[in-house]
Motif scaffolding. Structure first.
Motif, PDB file in Angstrom:
ATOM      1  N   UNK A 118       0.857  -1.283   0.071  1.00 55.99           N
ATOM      2  CA  UNK A 118      -0.118   0.058   0.022  1.00 55.99           C
ATOM      3  C   UNK A 118       0.974   1.152  -0.087  1.00 55.99           C
ATOM      4  N   UNK A 119       0.297   2.325  -0.344  1.00 60.69           N
ATOM      5  CA  UNK A 119       0.909   3.655  -0.522  1.00 60.69           C
ATOM      6  C   UNK A 119       0.102   4.731   0.430  1.00 60.69           C
ATOM      7  N   UNK A 120       0.883   5.340   1.553  1.00 61.90           N
ATOM      8  CA  UNK A 120       0.353   6.251   2.076  1.00 61.90           C
ATOM      9  C   UNK A 120       0.458   7.539   1.497  1.00 61.90           C
ATOM     10  N   UNK A 121      -0.528   8.316   0.961  1.00 59.67           N
ATOM     11  CA  UNK A 121      -0.159   9.483   0.309  1.00 59.67           C
ATOM     12  C   UNK A 121      -0.577  10.858   1.413  1.00 59.67           C
ATOM     13  N   UNK A 122       0.102  11.792   1.441  1.00 58.58           N
ATOM     14  CA  UNK A 122      -0.151  13.174   2.095  1.00 58.58           C
ATOM     15  C   UNK A 122      -0.739  14.314   1.241  1.00 58.58           C
ATOM     16  N   UNK A 123      -1.621  14.615   1.407  1.00 55.89           N
ATOM     17  CA  UNK A 123      -2.628  15.580   0.463  1.00 55.89           C
ATOM     18  C   UNK A 123      -1.903  16.992   0.755  1.00 55.89           C
ATOM     19  N   UNK A 124      -2.274  17.927  -0.064  1.00 56.18           N
ATOM     20  CA  UNK A 124      -1.823  19.263   0.143  1.00 56.18           C
ATOM     21  C   UNK A 124      -2.385  19.891   1.332  1.00 56.18           C
ATOM     22  N   UNK A 125      -3.515  19.365   2.067  1.00 57.74           N
ATOM     23  CA  UNK A 125      -4.205  19.953   3.238  1.00 57.74           C
ATOM     24  C   UNK A 125      -3.581  19.161   4.296  1.00 57.74           C
ATOM     25  N   UNK A 126      -2.665  18.120   4.105  1.00 52.77           N
ATOM     26  CA  UNK A 126      -1.667  17.429   5.138  1.00 52.77           C
ATOM     27  C   UNK A 126      -2.595  16.092   5.531  1.00 52.77           C
ATOM     28  N   UNK A 127      -3.814  15.914   5.058  1.00 49.83           N
ATOM     29  CA  UNK A 127      -4.426  14.719   5.182  1.00 49.83           C
ATOM     30  C   UNK A 127      -4.161  13.546   4.712  1.00 49.83           C
ATOM     31  N   UNK A 128      -3.858  12.337   5.259  1.00 46.50           N
ATOM     32  CA  UNK A 128      -3.276  11.281   4.818  1.00 46.50           C
ATOM     33  C   UNK A 128      -4.114  10.187   4.298  1.00 46.50           C
ATOM     34  N   UNK A 129      -4.219   9.808   3.156  1.00 46.30           N
ATOM     35  CA  UNK A 129      -5.056   8.607   2.441  1.00 46.30           C
ATOM     36  C   UNK A 129      -4.180   7.558   2.383  1.00 46.30           C
ATOM     37  N   UNK A 130      -4.976   6.198   2.193  1.00 42.98           N
ATOM     38  CA  UNK A 130      -3.942   5.118   1.709  1.00 42.98           C
ATOM     39  C   UNK A 130      -4.656   4.537   0.196  1.00 42.98           C
ATOM     40  N   UNK A 131      -3.814   4.398  -0.484  1.00 45.53           N
ATOM     41  CA  UNK A 131      -3.869   3.929  -1.985  1.00 45.53           C
ATOM     42  C   UNK A 131      -3.764   2.277  -1.772  1.00 45.53           C
ATOM     43  N   UNK A 132      -4.540   1.576  -1.809  1.00 48.90           N
ATOM     44  CA  UNK A 132      -4.674   0.141  -1.551  1.00 48.90           C
ATOM     45  C   UNK A 132      -3.794  -0.682  -2.719  1.00 48.90           C
ATOM     46  N   UNK A 133      -3.274  -1.603  -2.426  1.00 45.63           N
ATOM     47  CA  UNK A 133      -2.488  -2.379  -3.173  1.00 45.63           C
ATOM     48  C   UNK A 133      -2.886  -2.659  -4.465  1.00 45.63           C
ATOM     49  N   UNK A 134      -4.196  -2.914  -4.512  1.00 50.20           N
ATOM     50  CA  UNK A 134      -5.025  -2.990  -6.001  1.00 50.20           C
ATOM     51  C   UNK A 134      -4.941  -1.873  -6.761  1.00 50.20           C
ATOM     52  N   UNK A 135      -4.602  -0.885  -6.079  1.00 48.51           N
ATOM     53  CA  UNK A 135      -4.681   0.529  -7.117  1.00 48.51           C
ATOM     54  C   UNK A 135      -3.434   1.363  -7.250  1.00 48.51           C
ATOM     55  N   UNK A 136      -2.458   0.778  -6.360  1.00 52.26           N
ATOM     56  CA  UNK A 136      -1.015   1.583  -6.397  1.00 52.26           C
ATOM     57  C   UNK A 136      -0.354   1.518  -7.551  1.00 52.26           C
ATOM     58  N   UNK A 137      -0.507   0.648  -8.667  1.00 54.52           N
ATOM     59  CA  UNK A 137       0.262   0.608  -9.805  1.00 54.52           C
ATOM     60  C   UNK A 137      -0.119   2.056 -10.685  1.00 54.52           C
ATOM     61  N   UNK A 138      -1.013   2.735 -10.405  1.00 61.35           N
ATOM     62  CA  UNK A 138      -1.263   3.980 -10.965  1.00 61.35           C
ATOM     63  C   UNK A 138      -0.038   5.078 -10.690  1.00 61.35           C
ATOM     64  N   UNK A 139       0.154   5.187  -9.602  1.00 64.31           N
ATOM     65  CA  UNK A 139       1.229   6.073  -8.786  1.00 64.31           C
ATOM     66  C   UNK A 139       2.506   5.531  -9.576  1.00 64.31           C
ATOM     67  N   UNK A 140       2.930   4.169  -9.219  1.00 64.85           N
ATOM     68  CA  UNK A 140       4.210   3.639  -9.824  1.00 64.85           C
ATOM     69  C   UNK A 140       4.448   3.911 -11.087  1.00 64.85           C
ATOM     70  N   UNK A 141       3.398   3.837 -11.971  1.00 59.64           N
ATOM     71  CA  UNK A 141       3.466   3.968 -13.430  1.00 59.64           C
ATOM     72  C   UNK A 141       3.718   5.403 -13.638  1.00 59.64           C
ATOM     73  N   UNK A 142       3.005   6.272 -13.089  1.00 61.71           N
ATOM     74  CA  UNK A 142       2.870   7.827 -12.988  1.00 61.71           C
ATOM     75  C   UNK A 142       4.528   8.225 -12.761  1.00 61.71           C
ATOM     76  N   UNK A 143       4.940   7.563 -11.708  1.00 65.57           N
ATOM     77  CA  UNK A 143       6.286   7.919 -11.372  1.00 65.57           C
ATOM     78  C   UNK A 143       7.509   7.457 -11.989  1.00 65.57           C
ATOM     79  N   UNK A 144       7.115   6.328 -12.955  1.00 63.10           N
ATOM     80  CA  UNK A 144       8.132   5.674 -13.666  1.00 63.10           C
ATOM     81  C   UNK A 144       8.829   4.605 -13.229  1.00 63.10           C
ATOM     82  N   UNK A 145       8.081   4.041 -12.139  1.00 62.46           N
ATOM     83  CA  UNK A 145       8.876   2.738 -11.171  1.00 62.46           C
ATOM     84  C   UNK A 145       8.220   1.554 -11.554  1.00 62.46           C
ATOM     85  N   UNK A 146       7.262   1.509 -12.456  1.00 59.87           N
ATOM     86  CA  UNK A 146       6.520   0.446 -13.064  1.00 59.87           C
ATOM     87  C   UNK A 146       7.045   0.061 -14.255  1.00 59.87           C
TER      88      UNK A 146
END
Length: 146
Positions: A118-146
């Motif tokens: 899973x990935x924990x993201x901190x938003x601009x308002x400092x709230x923390x949200x969890x990206x589940x394992x099932x959906x974390x591939x979008x972030x990895x692809x966006x960052x070029x680590x997939x």
């Protein structure tokens, strides 16, 4: 990339024309960014309806069959279902983070890996949200680590 801006008071509306030899990933990102700037979604708060610019939305969450839109300063309720909002916002940098949450990638302040991929993201308002394992591939692809 060459950018031309023509300023003339005879124009009554802004028009953007893109001339290219082929569609690139970079160009698709530019187009998606332009589209989200023009996209509006309605939300209600205190019995009033507000028109929200999609670019100001941090994330959208569903709780107890109600859908809420979170901006930096406020929370609005919307009658739109999460799957419909996902359809509207997917051409831009919004992505499904879990079964009940959609996040605006452009409003993420920081990321941290968590257990079970899973990935924990901190938003601009400092709230923390969890990206589940099932959906974390979008972030990895966006960052070029997939």
């Amino acid at each position: 990339m060459k950018i031309n801006v023509n300023i003339d008071n005879r124009f009554t509306e802004t028009e953007i024309t893109i001339n290219c030899g082929h569609m690139s990933e970079e160009l698709e990102k530019v187009i998606a960014t332009l589209r989200v700037l023009d996209l509006k979604i309605t939300g209600t708060k205190n019995n009033q309806t507000y028109i929200l610019e999609a670019s100001n939305i941090l994330y959208i969450d569903t709780v107890d069959k109600k859908t809420f839109i979170y901006t930096k300063d406020d929370v609005y309720e919307t009658s739109l279902k999460l799957y419909r909002l996902e359809e509207l916002l997917s051409p831009s940098d919004f992505f499904r983070a879990s079964k009940s949450c959609i996040i605006n990638f452009n409003c993420i302040k920081s990321l941290r890996s968590d257990i079970a991929s899973r990935i924990i993201v901190t938003m601009e308002n400092n709230e923390k949200l969890i990206v589940s394992r099932q959906y974390s591939s979008f972030i990895k692809k966006k960052l070029g680590v997939l």
